[in-house]
Design an enzyme around this catalytic site. Sequence first.
Site, PDB file in Angstrom:
ATOM      1  N   LYS A  61      39.599  11.233  51.954  1.00  0.00           N
ATOM      2  CA  LYS A  61      40.842  11.261  51.355  1.00  0.00           C
ATOM      3  C   LYS A  61      41.465  12.698  51.204  1.00  0.00           C
ATOM      4  O   LYS A  61      42.743  13.041  51.272  1.00  0.00           O
ATOM      5  CB  LYS A  61      40.755  10.656  50.017  1.00  0.00           C
ATOM      6  CG  LYS A  61      40.647   9.034  49.978  1.00  0.00           C
ATOM      7  CD  LYS A  61      41.941   8.334  50.300  1.00  0.00           C
ATOM      8  CE  LYS A  61      41.804   6.900  49.907  1.00  0.00           C
ATOM      9  NZ  LYS A  61      42.886   6.332  50.038  1.00  0.00           N
ATOM     10  N   SER A  86      42.563   4.494  42.872  1.00  0.00           N
ATOM     11  CA  SER A  86      41.588   4.112  42.166  1.00  0.00           C
ATOM     12  C   SER A  86      40.342   5.022  42.044  1.00  0.00           C
ATOM     13  O   SER A  86      39.534   4.941  41.536  1.00  0.00           O
ATOM     14  CB  SER A  86      40.946   2.691  42.739  1.00  0.00           C
ATOM     15  OG  SER A  86      40.723   2.989  43.837  1.00  0.00           O
ATOM     16  N   GLU A 212      36.878  -4.909  55.910  1.00  0.00           N
ATOM     17  CA  GLU A 212      37.363  -4.974  54.524  1.00  0.00           C
ATOM     18  C   GLU A 212      36.356  -6.070  53.929  1.00  0.00           C
ATOM     19  O   GLU A 212      35.688  -6.655  54.387  1.00  0.00           O
ATOM     20  CB  GLU A 212      38.675  -5.454  54.555  1.00  0.00           C
ATOM     21  CG  GLU A 212      39.131  -6.759  54.813  1.00  0.00           C
ATOM     22  CD  GLU A 212      40.625  -7.083  54.776  1.00  0.00           C
ATOM     23  OE1 GLU A 212      41.350  -6.025  54.011  1.00  0.00           O
ATOM     24  OE2 GLU A 212      41.247  -7.926  55.442  1.00  0.00           O
ATOM     25  N   GLY A 216      38.387  -9.520  49.688  1.00  0.00           N
ATOM     26  CA  GLY A 216      39.804  -8.823  49.583  1.00  0.00           C
ATOM     27  C   GLY A 216      40.248  -8.537  51.113  1.00  0.00           C
ATOM     28  O   GLY A 216      40.389  -7.711  51.537  1.00  0.00           O
ATOM     29  N   ASP A 218      42.836  -9.362  52.418  1.00  0.00           N
ATOM     30  CA  ASP A 218      44.477  -9.404  52.830  1.00  0.00           C
ATOM     31  C   ASP A 218      44.824  -8.746  54.036  1.00  0.00           C
ATOM     32  O   ASP A 218      45.644  -8.981  54.690  1.00  0.00           O
ATOM     33  CB  ASP A 218      45.076  -8.339  51.714  1.00  0.00           C
ATOM     34  CG  ASP A 218      44.663  -7.056  51.320  1.00  0.00           C
ATOM     35  OD1 ASP A 218      43.534  -6.926  50.896  1.00  0.00           O
ATOM     36  OD2 ASP A 218      45.298  -6.090  51.894  1.00  0.00           O
ATOM     37  N   SER A 312      33.299   6.492  54.992  1.00  0.00           N
ATOM     38  CA  SER A 312      34.670   6.897  54.126  1.00  0.00           C
ATOM     39  C   SER A 312      34.239   7.575  53.028  1.00  0.00           C
ATOM     40  O   SER A 312      34.902   9.012  52.828  1.00  0.00           O
ATOM     41  CB  SER A 312      35.535   5.922  53.827  1.00  0.00           C
ATOM     42  OG  SER A 312      35.015   4.946  53.091  1.00  0.00           O
TER      43      SER A 312
END
Lengths: 326, 326
Positions: A61, A86, A212, A216, A218, A312
Site C-alpha cells: 500500500k 481498514s 479473494e 467475499g 464480489d 501483499s
Amino acid sequence: MLENATPLQYGDVEQAAARIDGAAHRTPVLTSRTADAAVDPAGGATLFFKCENFQRMGAFKFRGAYNAIARFTEEQRRAGVLTYSSGNHAQAIALSARLAGIRAAIIMPNDAPALKVAATREYGGEVIFYDRYTENREEIGRRLAQERGMTLIPPYDHPDVIAGQGTAAKELFDDVGELDVLLVPLGGGGLLAGSALSASALSPNCKVIGVEPEAGNDGQQSLRTGRIVDIGVPQTIADGAQTSHLGQHNFEVIRRLVDDIVTVSDDQLVATMKFFAERMKMVVEPTGCLAAAAALQGVYPVAGKKVGILISGGNVDLARFAKLVA
Amino acid sequence: MLENATPLQYGDVEQAAARIDGAAHRTPVLTSRTADAAVDPAGGATLFFKCENFQRMGAFKFRGAYNAIARFTEEQRRAGVLTYSSGNHAQAIALSARLAGIRAAIIMPNDAPALKVAATREYGGEVIFYDRYTENREEIGRRLAQERGMTLIPPYDHPDVIAGQGTAAKELFDDVGELDVLLVPLGGGGLLAGSALSASALSPNCKVIGVEPEAGNDGQQSLRTGRIVDIGVPQTIADGAQTSHLGQHNFEVIRRLVDDIVTVSDDQLVATMKFFAERMKMVVEPTGCLAAAAALQGVYPVAGKKVGILISGGNVDLARFAKLVA
C-alpha cells in the site's frame, strides 16, 4: 461512470515507479523448492514470491499512497490528506504524508487490528474511528474532505493509487522476466488492476488471476456479470479484503485485463500462513496469503508453469499470528 | 594442533562460492528504517541484514556442508557422509548428501527440536540419537566413521565448512560494499571464521565482532585468553550456539582476524525475535537473533556506522516460536 477519464495504461505505472524510486523498498523475490514441489511433484513449476510484506510499513500500500501524495499541488499539500482504510492503506497514507511533510487524517473501523491503529498513529496520522457494520466510510470521508479542505485519497478507487500498486508487479517482471501466470490478492482491486497494467506491457501472454476470500467473492461476481456487485462487508480473516465492492477505476482495468478471479477459504489461508512461517520463515498476514493459497492449496492449477505470486503484506498482531500458526 | 595445516585464506571462500553457485540461494539483504532509528535516533546508522533464514533448509549451514561434500572423492562418495549436529548442520548435510546422491548418517542429541529431526529425516538422512549431557558426540562420530568408512564432516571444525560459511559474508560485501562493523553469531565458530576471512579481503577496515549467548561465552573467554576454553554445554534458548568450545581450525582464524566477541542474554534474544516478527516480518530462530540483538539491544554501539548483521537461520518449531513472540 468514468466517462471522461482516460483509461489507465502501463505508462502510468512507469511514471509511478520513477516517483517512488528511493522512497519505497525494492522488495526481494524469493523462491522455494519446497513450494515448487508441493504444486508440481514432477518438478515442472517455479513459483516466484514477490515479498511486499517486506515493503515499508509492511505492505504494498505504501507504493500507491506515496505516488498519489507525490502528485499533490502546493494547495493540496497545505490542507493535507484524508483517507479511510481498514488498515494498511491507513499506515501507507500516514507514513507517506509524514515523508511529504503534510498532515494526514485517517478514518478507521473501530475493530481494526490494534497493531495497524498503533502504527498509523506512530507515523503521525490522526485516527478517526467509525463502525464498519452501521456507517458508510465513503460518506464520512466526503463530509470531512469538504469540512477540512483535505484531499481524499481512497484506498483503491483512484488512478494514482492503482498506478503506484502496479510497480510491485513491474519489479517482479523486471527481475524474473515473463511469466505464465500471475496470482494477485484482491480486495478493492488496487493491486490487481495495477498488476494487470504491468503484465499487459511486460508479459502480454501472462494469465492475470485475482484471488479473494470465499466469503467475499464480489470481485468474481463482478467480473463474471460485467458490472460491480456489492455484497456487504464479508466475514473473513483476510481483513485487508473485507471490501464490499470493487472500485470503479479498478473495475475498468480488471474487466479489460484480468483473466479470472478465484476464491480461497479462511482455512486455506491459515494453512498458507503456516507454510510461510514454517518453510519460508516469513510472517504474512491473512490477506497476504490469498495468492499463494490459490497455488499451494490447488485452487488454481499451476503444474508446469512459471508463476508469480504477490504477497501483499505482513501486518498481523503477533498474538493473533501466534494463535493462528501454532 | 594444526601444525602442518595451511592457514585458511579468502581464496578458499572464493573457491567455495564457485562450488555452491546454483545450489545455494543467494539470500537477500534487507534494511529497516525502524531498526536504523532504534540504534541511532540521529539517523546516522544503516543496518544491513543478511537473511540466511531464507537459505535452503533455513540456515547458512547449507553453504559449508555443500562445499565440503562437493570436494569428496569417488571413494568417499561411495561410503557416504557422517556428522553430529544439534540441528541445522544435520539438515544441511542430509540435503547436500541427497543432492550429491550419497548416503548420510546424522548423530543428533535426543533433545533436538522436533522440527529439525523431522526435516533431517525428510531429506533422507539416517538419524542416530545420543544424550548430549552424558555422551560425547565427537567420540561417537569417530567410532561410527571407523566402523562404516564414512567421511565425518563435523559442524564447524573443518576447513571446507568454514570456507563455505564464509560465502554469506562475501555476498553481503559484494552487495553493499565495505562496512564499518560486521556482527556474526557464534557457536563453534564456523560462520564467524568464514565471515572474518571474507571481511579481511573485501572490507579490511571492518571490525568483525562475534556474538554469543551470555550463558555460553566460551568464545569470548577463548579470544581473551588466547586458548580454546571449554565450558560444558551452556543452557540457553540459542540451541544452535550450545557448543562447549570453539573448533581448532575456527580458533586459528578467529584469533587472527576477529576483533572482539560480545554476549547477549536470552531475554535480549526474545526481544529481538519479536522485533523481527513484528517489524521485519521474518521468522528468525533464537540463535539467528544473536548478531541483531547485540546492535538493537545496545550491547555493541553502532551509532553512525554502516553495519552488517548476519541472521544465521530461521528453523524454530512454530509452537515454540508462537510462545516466545506472543
